[in-house]
Scaffold this active site. Structure first.
Site, PDB file in Angstrom:
ATOM      1  CB  SER A   2      -0.982  -0.079   1.500  1.00  0.00           C
ATOM      2  OG  SER A   2      -0.382  -0.202   2.599  1.00  0.00           O
ATOM      3  CB  SER A   3       1.959   3.989   1.526  1.00  0.00           C
ATOM      4  OG  SER A   3       1.165   3.746   2.627  1.00  0.00           O
ATOM      5  CE  LYS A  44      -4.134   1.620  -4.400  1.00  0.00           C
ATOM      6  NZ  LYS A  44      -5.335   1.028  -3.505  1.00  0.00           N
ATOM      7  CB  ILE A  53      -9.965 -11.446   2.458  1.00  0.00           C
ATOM      8  CG1 ILE A  53      -8.840 -12.957   2.875  1.00  0.00           C
ATOM      9  CG2 ILE A  53     -10.998 -11.664   2.451  1.00  0.00           C
ATOM     10  CD1 ILE A  53      -8.810 -13.611   4.160  1.00  0.00           C
ATOM     11  CD  GLU A  54      -9.386  -6.620   4.236  1.00  0.00           C
ATOM     12  OE1 GLU A  54      -9.633  -6.642   5.062  1.00  0.00           O
ATOM     13  OE2 GLU A  54      -8.859  -6.594   3.660  1.00  0.00           O
ATOM     14  CB  CYS A 102     -12.561  23.758  13.428  1.00  0.00           C
ATOM     15  SG  CYS A 102     -13.662  23.431  13.149  1.00  0.00           S
ATOM     16  CG  HIS A 143     -12.318  21.960   8.447  1.00  0.00           C
ATOM     17  ND1 HIS A 143     -12.126  22.018   9.135  1.00  0.00           N
ATOM     18  CD2 HIS A 143     -14.386  21.889   9.149  1.00  0.00           C
ATOM     19  CE1 HIS A 143     -11.423  21.700  10.818  1.00  0.00           C
ATOM     20  NE2 HIS A 143     -12.983  21.199  10.310  1.00  0.00           N
ATOM     21  CD  GLU A 189      -9.097  23.393   6.516  1.00  0.00           C
ATOM     22  OE1 GLU A 189      -9.792  23.924   6.624  1.00  0.00           O
ATOM     23  OE2 GLU A 189      -9.066  21.799   7.139  1.00  0.00           O
TER      24      GLU A 189
HETATM   25  N1  GLN Z   1     -14.077  20.159  18.209  1.00  0.00           N
HETATM   26  C1  GLN Z   1     -14.652  21.326  17.951  1.00  0.00           C
HETATM   27  C2  GLN Z   1     -15.861  20.489  17.219  1.00  0.00           C
HETATM   28  O1  GLN Z   1     -16.161  19.747  17.393  1.00  0.00           O
HETATM   29  C3  GLN Z   1     -14.051  21.521  16.825  1.00  0.00           C
HETATM   30  C4  GLN Z   1     -14.243  20.967  15.634  1.00  0.00           C
HETATM   31  C5  GLN Z   1     -12.953  20.850  14.499  1.00  0.00           C
HETATM   32  O2  GLN Z   1     -12.388  21.749  14.489  1.00  0.00           O
HETATM   33  N2  GLN Z   1     -12.958  20.258  13.343  1.00  0.00           N
HETATM   34  O3  GLN Z   1     -16.563  21.478  17.570  1.00  0.00           O
END
Ligand code: GLN
Length: 539
Positions: free
Chosen positions: A13-14, A17, A147-148, A379, A514, A516
């Site tokens: 693996s790794s 792919k 197997i999986e 977050c 988020h 990103e």
């Molecule tokens: N732990 C925090 C929450 O559940 C922040 C979650 C996160 O940073 N993705 O709200």
């Protein structure tokens, strides 16, 4: 009708792919085709949402709120497109739906078996993901021989002869080890894994050979012969300076020729000019900036995959090497923020769950706020900016998120038991709710405030869309107090606090979403781009 390219892995693996699948998809997309992507995970978990990031790497969240394998992130970053829930499924999901149907009497008394029922469900899901696309690139997780993996192998074998399938192409990614003592490249592991595939009834039409050393022509010929493919279908994949160089190196080996021939796609001439320019800027940038990346899963950087990739995208667009200075939040607790962040141009506190390292993150935020260092909190990194401000500016002793202190006198971050989810349905979350599937997930709109950093970052957009994955929310009861003291709410979603900034600070932004997850090589995320620019300006 859709044509299918299946990518399997052999030897170990790794091997990349996912990047291989994404690279092939990218080249086809840049040739003007409508390409879909699918990752199949043979594990039994229904989704990776409850898996430890240390074991599995990042959980990627799709626009429609699915918690998926991080390879979906690679697909989005390469193909510059959003993929939905249907782009990833697991053995767990397959069995769940078959068992559910069986319980509901959907099989009219039949004996339910792996063949045809489980395999049939797999084929059905692959076709569903292929709907509406010219080509679907399907990456099968795991390694040939697991197997999986067998029911999935059987499914893709069957699809060769399916009337609803216009064409299939099988790519096998393997490793060519180099034995130093003998000074030789070895083809045997690849031969064996191809034999294993053939035993199942699949003959790969292309071998992608991962190798540390270039493969001599004679070796390629030998490999082609023993694996029963043409020599131009042996593609070498050497370690690259950046993963984004891989589509271009594949193209230079004419990877599309055998694919186009077999799938009858005509002559393909992908336009990779803009892509290539960005790759060059990643490899040899003019500028440099250092980001202090405060996190707690530093043993496995894959846990922050989308975020580290997004820094690369932003760097490419700003012709800048974004150097990451990894800072362990727990080490800050021991040695102080100054000692560890002093050399950084900016500070980034990433998302996270659980109390480990939280106090260190709060110290990092205080350091950035007091020293006017550009700061981006994502977050949890945003939630803790409220806690830090409450404790150190508002003087609210013991302020915390109820995630870390259920009895805090000042719950700056709390649980709203009732909220409207993406589809407008009411959802209930309590401290006791089960972990799987109780988070605010997926894309939500965010209204930005005029004159804010966030609005400026998004070119003046009044409504932006970003993805979420969290259980807790900023507590609006403290909003007035915070705003009077200089921490302003600059983004809101249906009354929920989405972004905060600090008046008078050169660049300080906390985002509940988020960012990103929506960053791609060709279109970097706007908040992160503005952050990297601020980091660059701060030098
Ligand atoms: N732990 C925090 C929450 O559940 C922040 C979650 C996160 O940073 N993705 O709200």
């Amino acid at each position: 009708m859709t044509k299918y390219i299946f990518v399997t892995g052999g030897v170990l693996s790794s091997l990349g792919k996912g990047i291989t699948a994404a690279s092939v998809g990218t080249l086809l997309k840049h040739s003007g085709m409508n390409v879909g992507m699918l990752k199949i995970d043979p594990y039994i978990n229904v989704d990776p949402g409850t898996m430890s990031p240390l074991e599995h790497g990042e959980v990627f969240v799709t626009e429609d709120g699915a918690e998926t394998d991080l390879d979906i992130g690679n697909y989005e970053r390469f193909l510059d497109a959003s993929f939905l829930k249907s782009a990833n499924f697991t053995t767990g999901q397959v069995y769940s739906s078959v068992i559910e149907r069986e319980r509901a009497g959907g099989y009219l008394g039949q004996t339910i078996q792996v063949i045809p029922h489980i395999v049939g469900e797999i084929v059905h899901r692959i076709k569903l993901a292929g709907e509406g696309h010219d080509i679907l690139v399907v990456e099968l997780g795991g390694t040939v021989g697991d197997i999986e993996g067998l029911p999935f192998m059987e499914a893709i074998r069957q699809m060769k002869h399916d009337d609803e399938v216009e064409g299939t192409f099988f790519i096998h990614v393997t490793l060519i080890p180099y034995i130093k003592a003998a000074g030789e490249l070895k083809s045997k592991p690849t031969q064996h894994s191809v034999q294993e595939l053939r035993r199942i009834g699949i003959t790969p039409q292309m071998i992608i050979a991962r190798s540390e050393n270039a493969l001599p022509k004679t070796f390629k010929k030998k490999l082609a012969m023993s694996c029963d493919v043409s020599t131009d279908s042996v593609i070498e994949a050497l370690d690259a300076a950046t993963i984004y160089a891989i589509p271009v190196t594949f193209l230079s080996q004419n990877i599309l020729k055998p694919i186009a021939k077999e799938l009858e796609l005509g002559e393909l001439n992908p336009d990779m000019e803009e892509w290539d320019t960005l790759v060059k800027k990643i490899v040899q940038p003019k500028n440099k900036t250092v980001v202090g990346f405060v996190g707690k899963y530093l043993e496995l950087k894959e846990a922050y995959k989308s975020l580290t990739e997004s820094l690369i995208h932003c760097g490419a667009h700003l012709d800048t090497r974004v150097e990451i200075n990894w800072v362990d939040a727990e080490e800050i607790e021991e040695r102080g923020a100054e000692a560890l962040l002093n050399d950084c141009d900016s500070v980034l506190v990433a998302g996270g769950f659980g109390s480990r390292g939280v106090e260190g993150k709060i110290q990092a935020i205080e350091y950035a706020r007091v020293n006017q260092v550009p700061y981006l909190g994502i977050c949890l990194g945003m939630q803790l900016t409220l806690v830090e401000y409450a404790r150190n500016v508002l003087g609210l002793e013991g302020a915390n998120s109820i995630e870390f202190d259920e009895n805090t006198p000042h719950p700056m971050v709390y649980l709203i038991d009732n909220f409207l989810d993406q589809s407008g349905d009411s959802q209930l979350r309590t401290h006791q709710s089960p972990m799987g599937g109780t988070m605010r997930l997926g894309e939500y709109p965010c209204e930005t405030k005029d004159g804010s950093l966030i609005q400026k970052a998004y070119n003046g957009a009044k409504i932006i869309h970003e993805r979420h994955r969290h259980r807790y929310e900023a507590n609006p009861a403290y909003r007035k107090q915070l705003e009077n003291a200089g921490m302003v709410v600059t983004g809101e979603s249906n009354g929920l606090i989405e972004t905060v900034e600090i008046k008078g600070h050169p660049w300080f932004l906390g985002v509940q979403f988020h960012p990103e997850f929506t960053s791609r090589l060709q279109t970097p995320n706007a908040s992160i781009l503005a952050f990297v620019q601020a980091s660059l300006n701060a030098e």
